[in-house]
Design an enzyme around this catalytic site. Structure first.
Site, PDB file in Angstrom:
ATOM      1  N   LYS A 150       1.198  -0.955   0.081  1.00 38.19           N
ATOM      2  CA  LYS A 150       0.380  -0.187  -0.140  1.00 38.19           C
ATOM      3  C   LYS A 150       0.992   1.832   0.097  1.00 38.19           C
ATOM      4  O   LYS A 150       0.986   2.372  -0.561  1.00 38.19           O
ATOM      5  CB  LYS A 150      -1.215   0.461   1.663  1.00 38.19           C
ATOM      6  N   ARG A 162      -9.500   0.553   9.025  1.00 36.83           N
ATOM      7  CA  ARG A 162      -9.588  -0.375   9.341  1.00 36.83           C
ATOM      8  C   ARG A 162      -9.777  -1.543  10.184  1.00 36.83           C
ATOM      9  O   ARG A 162     -10.207  -2.197  10.649  1.00 36.83           O
ATOM     10  CB  ARG A 162      -7.867  -0.395  10.392  1.00 36.83           C
ATOM     11  N   ARG A 196      11.690  -5.737   3.831  1.00 38.76           N
ATOM     12  CA  ARG A 196      11.913  -4.069   4.506  1.00 38.76           C
ATOM     13  C   ARG A 196      12.182  -3.793   5.444  1.00 38.76           C
ATOM     14  O   ARG A 196      12.760  -2.977   5.608  1.00 38.76           O
ATOM     15  CB  ARG A 196       9.888  -3.688   4.476  1.00 38.76           C
ATOM     16  N   ARG A 210      11.183   0.035  12.803  1.00 45.17           N
ATOM     17  CA  ARG A 210       9.895  -0.092  13.261  1.00 45.17           C
ATOM     18  C   ARG A 210       9.311  -1.115  14.938  1.00 45.17           C
ATOM     19  O   ARG A 210      10.064  -2.446  14.333  1.00 45.17           O
ATOM     20  CB  ARG A 210       8.209  -0.769  11.858  1.00 45.17           C
ATOM     21  N   ARG A 247      -0.093  -9.088  13.685  1.00 45.85           N
ATOM     22  CA  ARG A 247      -1.298  -7.220  12.347  1.00 45.85           C
ATOM     23  C   ARG A 247      -1.929  -8.603  11.735  1.00 45.85           C
ATOM     24  O   ARG A 247      -2.756  -7.699  11.639  1.00 45.85           O
ATOM     25  CB  ARG A 247      -0.116  -6.535  12.267  1.00 45.85           C
TER      26      ARG A 247
HETATM   27  P1  AMP Z   1       0.553   0.219   9.667  1.00 45.09           P
HETATM   28  O1  AMP Z   1       2.058   1.479   9.141  1.00 45.09           O
HETATM   29  O2  AMP Z   1      -0.340   1.208   8.883  1.00 45.09           O
HETATM   30  O3  AMP Z   1       1.009  -0.705   9.272  1.00 45.09           O
HETATM   31  O4  AMP Z   1       0.086   0.954  10.766  1.00 45.09           O
HETATM   32  C1  AMP Z   1       0.926   0.600  11.824  1.00 45.09           C
HETATM   33  C2  AMP Z   1       0.523   0.840  13.210  1.00 45.09           C
HETATM   34  O5  AMP Z   1      -0.988   1.696  13.426  1.00 45.09           O
HETATM   35  C3  AMP Z   1      -0.722  -0.590  13.128  1.00 45.09           C
HETATM   36  O6  AMP Z   1      -0.357  -1.664  13.860  1.00 45.09           O
HETATM   37  C4  AMP Z   1      -1.750  -0.239  14.188  1.00 45.09           C
HETATM   38  O7  AMP Z   1      -1.490  -0.107  16.218  1.00 45.09           O
HETATM   39  C5  AMP Z   1      -1.884   1.662  14.185  1.00 45.09           C
HETATM   40  N1  AMP Z   1      -2.718   2.131  13.343  1.00 45.09           N
HETATM   41  C6  AMP Z   1      -2.012   2.559  12.133  1.00 45.09           C
HETATM   42  N2  AMP Z   1      -3.836   2.843  11.398  1.00 45.09           N
HETATM   43  C7  AMP Z   1      -4.514   2.830  11.745  1.00 45.09           C
HETATM   44  C8  AMP Z   1      -6.262   2.717  12.016  1.00 45.09           C
HETATM   45  N3  AMP Z   1      -6.710   3.431  11.266  1.00 45.09           N
HETATM   46  N4  AMP Z   1      -6.911   2.562  13.541  1.00 45.09           N
HETATM   47  C9  AMP Z   1      -5.703   1.811  14.398  1.00 45.09           C
HETATM   48  N5  AMP Z   1      -4.776   1.653  14.758  1.00 45.09           N
HETATM   49  C10 AMP Z   1      -3.931   2.128  13.447  1.00 45.09           C
END
Ligand code: AMP
Length: 190
Positions: free
Chosen positions: A13, A88, A127, A135, A146
């Site tokens: 994404k 999400r 990554r 991260r 996740r």
């Molecule tokens: P990502 O980079 O999109 O994988 O997001 C990393 C982390 O941020 C996720 O595992 C969640 O802990 C938090 N996070 C990101 N977007 C959301 C969302 N829309 N709702 C809830 N938690 C989020």
């Protein structure tokens, strides 16, 4: 143009969003990036969500929706945006629908990146190895969490947007360029 990129962690994404930003002059709204920035600068929000992120769980719908609502109001979003990592949950999707309606805006497309979950772990490990950014959630334990959270809470959005006739699916296992070109074809029809 306002769109959502939907797919599990590691689906690509973020990579596709960056390309779309350059091609369409719209901004990428990555809730993960926003939360990581808050954690890094130790803001009040950052301190609250730090452990949630590290464990691969979701922050509250209320918090993330208020962050997105405020962000969409900023001037650089006027031409459109790509939502990467939001919504999400069904509750977030409902909230997004309501807040866009209030702002007199609508979504143009939801692009689902379909991927084979078996290779996601490999992608995320690559990554983690290649990225300068560390991260806290790029490790096997968090990734499994996740993915489980994705399947339980986010995957239902596929049906949700499909029922609203706005979902388009792309094979996310193809090369970055092929996926990008497929997305461009889809977007030229909306
Ligand atoms: P990502 O980079 O999109 O994988 O997001 C990393 C982390 O941020 C996720 O595992 C969640 O802990 C938090 N996070 C990101 N977007 C959301 C969302 N829309 N709702 C809830 N938690 C989020």
């Amino acid at each position: 143009m306002r769109l959502i990129l939907l797919g599990p962690p590691g689906a690509g994404k973020g990579t596709q969003a960056v390309r779309l930003v350059a091609a369409h002059g719209i901004v990428q709204l990555s809730t993960g990036d926003m939360l990581r920035a808050a954690v890094a600068s130790e803001t009040e929000v950052g301190l609250r969500v730090k452990d949630v992120l590290a464990h691969g769980e979701l922050v509250s719908d209320e918090l993330i929706c208020s962050i997105i609502s405020d962000r969409i109001d900023q001037a650089d979003c006027a031409k459109g945006f790509i939502l990467d990592g939001f919504p999400r949950t069904i509750a977030q999707a409902d909230a997004l629908g309501e807040l866009l309606e209030k702002k007199g805006q609508r979504l143009d497309a939801v692009v689902q990146l379909k991927v084979d979950e078996g290779i996601l772990l490999e992608r995320i490990e690559t990554r983690a190895r290649e990225s300068a950014e560390i991260r806290s959630d790029d490790n096997a334990e968090s990734l499994n969490k996740r993915l489980a959270v994705y399947n339980e809470q986010t995957a239902p959005l596929i049906k949700y947007y499909s029922e609203r006739n706005i979902l388009m699916s792309v094979d996310g296992m193809k090369s970055v360029d092929e996926v990008a070109s497929k997305i461009d074809t889809i977007l030229s029809t909306v």
